[in-house]
Design an enzyme around this catalytic site. Structure first.
Site, PDB file in Angstrom:
ATOM      1  N   ASN A  79      18.722  79.493  56.164  1.00 64.28           N
ATOM      2  CA  ASN A  79      19.802  79.253  57.127  1.00 64.28           C
ATOM      3  C   ASN A  79      19.373  79.630  58.558  1.00 64.28           C
ATOM      4  OD1 ASN A  79      22.441  78.599  58.104  1.00 64.28           O
ATOM      5  ND2 ASN A  79      23.265  79.076  56.097  1.00 64.28           N
ATOM      6  N   ARG A  80      20.331  79.846  59.418  1.00 69.14           N
ATOM      7  CA  ARG A  80      20.027  79.904  60.851  1.00 69.14           C
ATOM      8  C   ARG A  80      19.843  81.310  61.417  1.00 69.14           C
ATOM      9  NH1 ARG A  80      22.894  75.780  59.373  1.00 69.14           N
ATOM     10  NH2 ARG A  80      22.275  73.742  60.169  1.00 69.14           N
ATOM     11  N   HIS A 105      15.939  77.757  58.279  1.00 73.24           N
ATOM     12  CA  HIS A 105      15.131  77.798  57.054  1.00 73.24           C
ATOM     13  C   HIS A 105      13.682  78.244  57.265  1.00 73.24           C
ATOM     14  CE1 HIS A 105      18.584  76.288  55.120  1.00 73.24           C
ATOM     15  NE2 HIS A 105      18.376  74.991  55.228  1.00 73.24           N
ATOM     16  N   HIS A 179      17.389  75.496  47.359  1.00 71.21           N
ATOM     17  CA  HIS A 179      18.146  74.468  48.076  1.00 71.21           C
ATOM     18  C   HIS A 179      18.324  73.202  47.221  1.00 71.21           C
ATOM     19  CE1 HIS A 179      19.660  72.246  51.513  1.00 71.21           C
ATOM     20  NE2 HIS A 179      19.417  73.244  52.338  1.00 71.21           N
ATOM     21  N   TYR A 181      19.858  70.089  45.499  1.00 72.59           N
ATOM     22  CA  TYR A 181      20.991  69.186  45.726  1.00 72.59           C
ATOM     23  C   TYR A 181      21.374  68.632  44.353  1.00 72.59           C
ATOM     24  CZ  TYR A 181      19.925  68.470  50.792  1.00 72.59           C
ATOM     25  OH  TYR A 181      19.696  68.592  52.138  1.00 72.59           O
ATOM     26  N   ASP A 248      29.529  72.608  55.407  1.00 66.57           N
ATOM     27  CA  ASP A 248      28.200  73.193  55.605  1.00 66.57           C
ATOM     28  C   ASP A 248      28.470  74.619  56.079  1.00 66.57           C
ATOM     29  OD1 ASP A 248      25.540  73.641  55.938  1.00 66.57           O
ATOM     30  OD2 ASP A 248      25.193  72.051  57.411  1.00 66.57           O
ATOM     31  N   GLN A 285      26.095  79.283  50.832  1.00 65.59           N
ATOM     32  CA  GLN A 285      26.253  78.145  51.734  1.00 65.59           C
ATOM     33  C   GLN A 285      26.640  76.942  50.881  1.00 65.59           C
ATOM     34  OE1 GLN A 285      25.865  78.418  55.059  1.00 65.59           O
ATOM     35  NE2 GLN A 285      25.736  76.317  55.814  1.00 65.59           N
ATOM     36  N   GLU A 312      23.849  77.317  48.030  1.00 65.83           N
ATOM     37  CA  GLU A 312      22.705  78.160  48.348  1.00 65.83           C
ATOM     38  C   GLU A 312      23.177  79.612  48.399  1.00 65.83           C
ATOM     39  OE1 GLU A 312      21.184  76.426  52.107  1.00 65.83           O
ATOM     40  OE2 GLU A 312      22.402  74.732  51.524  1.00 65.83           O
TER      41      GLU A 312
HETATM   42  C1  GLA Z   1      21.433  73.815  54.993  1.00 62.55           C
HETATM   43  C2  GLA Z   1      22.008  73.841  56.335  1.00 62.55           C
HETATM   44  C3  GLA Z   1      22.401  72.462  56.674  1.00 62.55           C
HETATM   45  C4  GLA Z   1      21.242  71.511  56.594  1.00 62.55           C
HETATM   46  C5  GLA Z   1      20.648  71.544  55.274  1.00 62.55           C
HETATM   47  C6  GLA Z   1      19.408  70.695  55.211  1.00 62.55           C
HETATM   48  O1  GLA Z   1      22.391  73.560  54.064  1.00 62.55           O
HETATM   49  O2  GLA Z   1      23.097  74.697  56.457  1.00 62.55           O
HETATM   50  O3  GLA Z   1      22.960  72.446  57.949  1.00 62.55           O
HETATM   51  O4  GLA Z   1      20.270  71.903  57.489  1.00 62.55           O
HETATM   52  O5  GLA Z   1      20.349  72.881  54.946  1.00 62.55           O
HETATM   53  O6  GLA Z   1      19.544  69.478  55.842  1.00 62.55           O
END
Ligand code: GLA
Length: 348
Positions: A79-80, A105, A179, A181, A248, A285, A312
């Site tokens: 994440n950020r 990430h 991560h 999906y 998100d 997340q 996540e």
């Molecule tokens: C995470 C982030 C999203 C995006 C995905 C990948 O979930 O929070 O904003 O970047 O990864 O695209």
């Protein structure tokens, strides 16, 4: 329970990438050493039909190109991190800026873009792979020499267990997650908007327009007319229009962090498949594939926007810059150790 090793290709450096095939009687999971990635997961549906429920690519090349983090292990910091900077013990560290003004990430070359060492293992009720990665001090701007160990295993009772560990010799932010999906109707089978989700979370982190936490922790009923509220099962699509772009967001998992507790439950009525998620981490997340735009996936599958969702399990985004959040600074006196599992079932 069975485990097999296959070749998955060669990187431009000449390194070989391997794929491990883990199976019990009903489920098969493929893991790649590149990114310690969940590549495929075959699961029966209510009619006994086995399908792959993970979005991804048919070959290694898909993963080495611009993948939206399909199935990968994310690190050092999932994440950020705001403005790509943080302060530890009075020193400011700068990371690559790869998401607007922020770091996402782990930087340009996060743990998802490394070829991990792999050691397969087998116990009475599990087959798994222990992935190891060494990240030297200064790697993507982070301090301290870090040794990461991630164990993924498939159990007899249809769980994928995850053990995340890191030992770092100087204080450093660490946040590891997977991560994956998912589309419980099968990858490439449209969107996940019909999936019914329950989140064991009564709070969510408020974020700004760049998805960076503002520091405010909201009750899930506070904003957007209850659209964040998944405390009772609700189809993902029911309120998604009320959230610009889709979900998100980092939810605050109820209960005590550090204890393995329920995080989420997802049910897909069409296939009858169900997934339950447990974790020790403070947050999760919930991401609904908002940035997907007909991504070409496996065997020509197209992944539209909301073609998959992620859960996540993680520490809160930007926690290195938010002393009010649970600390994500680990070091010689605080080894990083977290657990999660994903349990699968289907109607029959
Ligand atoms: C995470 C982030 C999203 C995006 C995905 C990948 O979930 O929070 O904003 O970047 O990864 O695209």
């Amino acid at each position: 329970m069975d485990i097999r090793k296959h070749d998955f290709g060669t990187l431009y450096t000449g390194e070989r990438v391997h794929l491990y095939e883990l199976s019990n009687k009903k489920i098969t999971l493929f893991l790649s050493t590149y990114g310690a990635t969940w590549v495929a997961l075959f699961l029966p549906d209510k009619n006994g039909k086995k399908e792959d429920i993970l979005l991804g690519y048919p070959t290694l090349e898909g993963y080495t190109k611009n993948s939206p983090y399909f199935g990968v292990t994310v690190g050092r910091f999932a994440n950020r991190i705001g403005k790509g900077a943080f302060v530890v013990d009075g020193t400011t560290y700068h990371l690559p800026i790869n998401d607007g003004q922020n770091t996402l990430h782990g930087g340009y070359r996060g743990f998802d873009k490394r070829n991990w060492k792999a050691r397969p293992f087998k116990t009475k009720d599990t087959v798994g792979v222990c992935f190891e990665l060494y990240s030297p001090a200064g790697d993507e701007g982070f301090p301290g020499n870090l040794q990461a160990e991630v164990r993924y295993a498939l159990t007899k009772d249809h769980r994928i267990t995850c053990e995340y560990r890191a030992f770092v010799d100087a204080p450093c932010p660490v946040n590891l997650t997977n991560h994956a999906y998912f589309n419980l109707n099968g990858e490439g089978r449209g969107t996940i908007l019909d999936h019914e989700v329950r989140l064991f979370a009564s709070q969510v982190l408020e974020v700004d327009q760049n998805l960076l936490p503002t520091g405010k922790i909201l009750s899930v009923t506070d904003k957007n007319h209850g659209a964040f509220d998944f405390t009772r099962p609700k189809p993902i699509g029911q309120d998604i229009q009320k959230i610009p772009g889709g979900y998100d967001h980092c939810y605050v998992v109820d209960g005590k962090e550090g204890t393995l507790r329920p995080v989420a439950e997802v049910y897909a009525p069409l296939s009858g498949r169900r997934m339950r998620v447990f974790s020790t981490q403070p947050g999760v997340q919930f991401y609904t594939g908002n940035f997907l735009r007909n991504e070409v996936g496996k065997k020509g599958s197209l992944y539209p926007q909301h073609g998959g969702f992620c859960l996540e399990t993680q520490h809160f985004p930007d926690s290195p810059n938010r002393s009010e959040f649970p600390s994500a600074i680990f070091g010689p006196n605080r080894p990083y150790r977290e657990e999660a599992y994903f349990q699968f079932s289907w109607e029959s």
